[in-house]
Write an enzyme that holds these catalytic residues in place. Structure first.
Site, PDB file in Angstrom:
ATOM      1  N   ASN A   9       0.863  -1.178   0.000  1.00 30.07           N
ATOM      2  CA  ASN A   9       0.000   0.000   0.000  1.00 30.07           C
ATOM      3  C   ASN A   9       0.901   1.231   0.000  1.00 30.07           C
ATOM      4  O   ASN A   9       1.545   1.514   1.005  1.00 30.07           O
ATOM      5  CB  ASN A   9      -0.891  -0.042   1.258  1.00 30.07           C
ATOM      6  N   LYS A  11       0.089   4.277  -0.149  1.00 31.23           N
ATOM      7  CA  LYS A  11      -0.564   5.433   0.499  1.00 31.23           C
ATOM      8  C   LYS A  11      -0.386   6.694  -0.360  1.00 31.23           C
ATOM      9  O   LYS A  11      -0.355   6.602  -1.582  1.00 31.23           O
ATOM     10  CB  LYS A  11      -0.019   5.619   1.914  1.00 31.23           C
ATOM     11  N   HIS A  93      -9.230   0.627   5.463  1.00 37.73           N
ATOM     12  CA  HIS A  93      -7.906   0.847   6.062  1.00 37.73           C
ATOM     13  C   HIS A  93      -8.076   1.745   7.291  1.00 37.73           C
ATOM     14  O   HIS A  93      -8.933   2.626   7.309  1.00 37.73           O
ATOM     15  CB  HIS A  93      -6.976   1.495   5.032  1.00 37.73           C
ATOM     16  N   GLU A  95      -6.534   4.193   8.307  1.00 34.39           N
ATOM     17  CA  GLU A  95      -6.457   5.644   8.051  1.00 34.39           C
ATOM     18  C   GLU A  95      -7.787   6.167   7.489  1.00 34.39           C
ATOM     19  O   GLU A  95      -8.174   7.303   7.756  1.00 34.39           O
ATOM     20  CB  GLU A  95      -5.273   5.939   7.106  1.00 34.39           C
ATOM     21  N   GLU A 165      -4.784  -5.473  10.804  1.00 33.09           N
ATOM     22  CA  GLU A 165      -3.780  -4.431  11.001  1.00 33.09           C
ATOM     23  C   GLU A 165      -4.039  -3.723  12.321  1.00 33.09           C
ATOM     24  O   GLU A 165      -4.866  -2.795  12.381  1.00 33.09           O
ATOM     25  CB  GLU A 165      -3.865  -3.408   9.865  1.00 33.09           C
ATOM     26  N   GLY A 171       2.889   1.896  10.763  1.00 32.84           N
ATOM     27  CA  GLY A 171       3.811   3.020  10.575  1.00 32.84           C
ATOM     28  C   GLY A 171       4.540   3.437  11.833  1.00 32.84           C
ATOM     29  O   GLY A 171       5.150   4.503  11.878  1.00 32.84           O
ATOM     30  N   SER A 211       3.968  -2.490  10.213  1.00 25.92           N
ATOM     31  CA  SER A 211       5.436  -2.472  10.275  1.00 25.92           C
ATOM     32  C   SER A 211       6.070  -3.793   9.860  1.00 25.92           C
ATOM     33  O   SER A 211       7.039  -4.241  10.471  1.00 25.92           O
ATOM     34  CB  SER A 211       5.895  -2.051  11.682  1.00 25.92           C
TER      35      SER A 211
HETATM   36  C1  PEP Z   1      -0.401  -0.157   6.026  1.00 21.35           C
HETATM   37  O1  PEP Z   1      -0.315   0.851   5.367  1.00 21.35           O
HETATM   38  O2  PEP Z   1      -1.408  -0.855   5.880  1.00 21.35           O
HETATM   39  C2  PEP Z   1       0.685  -0.543   6.918  1.00 21.35           C
HETATM   40  C3  PEP Z   1       0.605  -1.670   7.531  1.00 21.35           C
HETATM   41  O3  PEP Z   1       1.735   0.341   7.043  1.00 21.35           O
HETATM   42  P1  PEP Z   1       3.192   0.033   7.669  1.00 21.35           P
HETATM   43  O4  PEP Z   1       3.701  -1.216   7.007  1.00 21.35           O
HETATM   44  O5  PEP Z   1       4.017   1.236   7.321  1.00 21.35           O
HETATM   45  O6  PEP Z   1       3.027  -0.152   9.139  1.00 21.35           O
END
Ligand code: PEP
Length: 249
Positions: A9, A11, A93, A95, A165, A171, A211
């Site tokens: 992703n 973003k 997601h 976000e 997640e 992040g 992460s």
């Molecule tokens: C994500 O964007 O879904 C995500 C898991 O980000 P990151 O790997 O940066 O934690």
């Protein structure tokens, strides 16, 4: 046997030029032993679509509107995604849920609309740190799952991937321990079993996100119910995404 599925992703990162360069690098370096998808920003989809056409690299979108067309300034329709040969859309997601206030109800509308038009769906679920610390992780994930999948038919569930997640791991550099992630993944599979049945649950791909890096992907993927990864930060460079795509090469 569930084939590992790694998704990146991107973003709100990468201009068209940067997106094209990264997509080409992944195509050059990856083995595509696993299923791999990239989700560039909307503005790059058209050019990246031309590059991945006819290859094993799948194309995803990061979101879409809950309606097909009309007076919705700034939104992107499922029909526009299909027009660009997008294979799948990431919905729910964290976000989108936490920054843009998307409810389970709106996410469910999007899930059904995407499936109706033949797109695959990556449905994201996950608890905040506060919800985890108050012992509510499972209840939150269950509600997101049950409400997100409301009225999704047994035939369509095969086109849905669930991405677990934990919000506190996205992040932040913090990863859920492989055991903690496994516990929630098993919980998700059991919930899907309760709704759809044994076969659908055993075939469901459940990605872990939060992460994921080249250094932790192997231990995460070694867990029984972790079938893939949804990757943010580490998906932005070929040097970090290729080792994740090819974690078992
Ligand atoms: C994500 O964007 O879904 C995500 C898991 O980000 P990151 O790997 O940066 O934690």
């Amino acid at each position: 046997m569930r084939k590992p599925f790694i998704a990146g992703n991107w973003k709100m990162n990468n201009t068209v030029g940067e997106s094209v360069k990264l997509a080409r690098e992944l195509l050059d370096a990856g083995s595509f032993k696993n299923k791999v998808l990239i989700a560039p920003p909307f503005t790059s989809l058209s050019e990246v679509s031309k590059i991945v056409k006819g290859t094993e690299l799948l194309l995803g979108a990061q979101n879409m509107a809950s309606v097909e067309s009309g007076a919705h300034t700034g939104e992107i329709s499922v029909l526009m995604l299909k027009d660009l040969d997008v294979n799948a859309v990431i919905l729910g997601h964290s976000e989108r849920r936490h920054i843009y206030g998307e409810s389970n109800e709106i996410i469910n509308t999007k899930v059904k609309l995407a499936l109706h038009h033949g797109l695959d769906v990556i449905l994201c679920v996950g608890e905040t740190l506060e919800e985890r610390e108050s012992g509510n992780a499972e209840a939150v994930v269950k509600k997101q799952l049950v409400e997100g999948l409301k009225d999704v038919s047994p035939a369509d569930i095969a086109k849905v991937v669930v991405a677990y997640e934990p919000v506190w791991a996205i992040g932040t550099g913090k990863t859920a321990s492989p055991e903690d992630a496994q516990a929630i993944h098993l919980f998700i599979r059991n919930e899907v079993k309760a709704i759809y049945g044994e076969k659908e649950a055993s075939e469901l791909i459940i990605q872990y996100g939060g992460s994921v890096k080249p250094g932790n992907v192997v231990t995460l993927m070694a867990q029984e119910d972790i079938d893939g990864a949804l990757v943010g930060g580490a998906a932005l460079k070929a040097e970090t995404f290729v080792p994740i795509m090819d974690f078992n090469k």
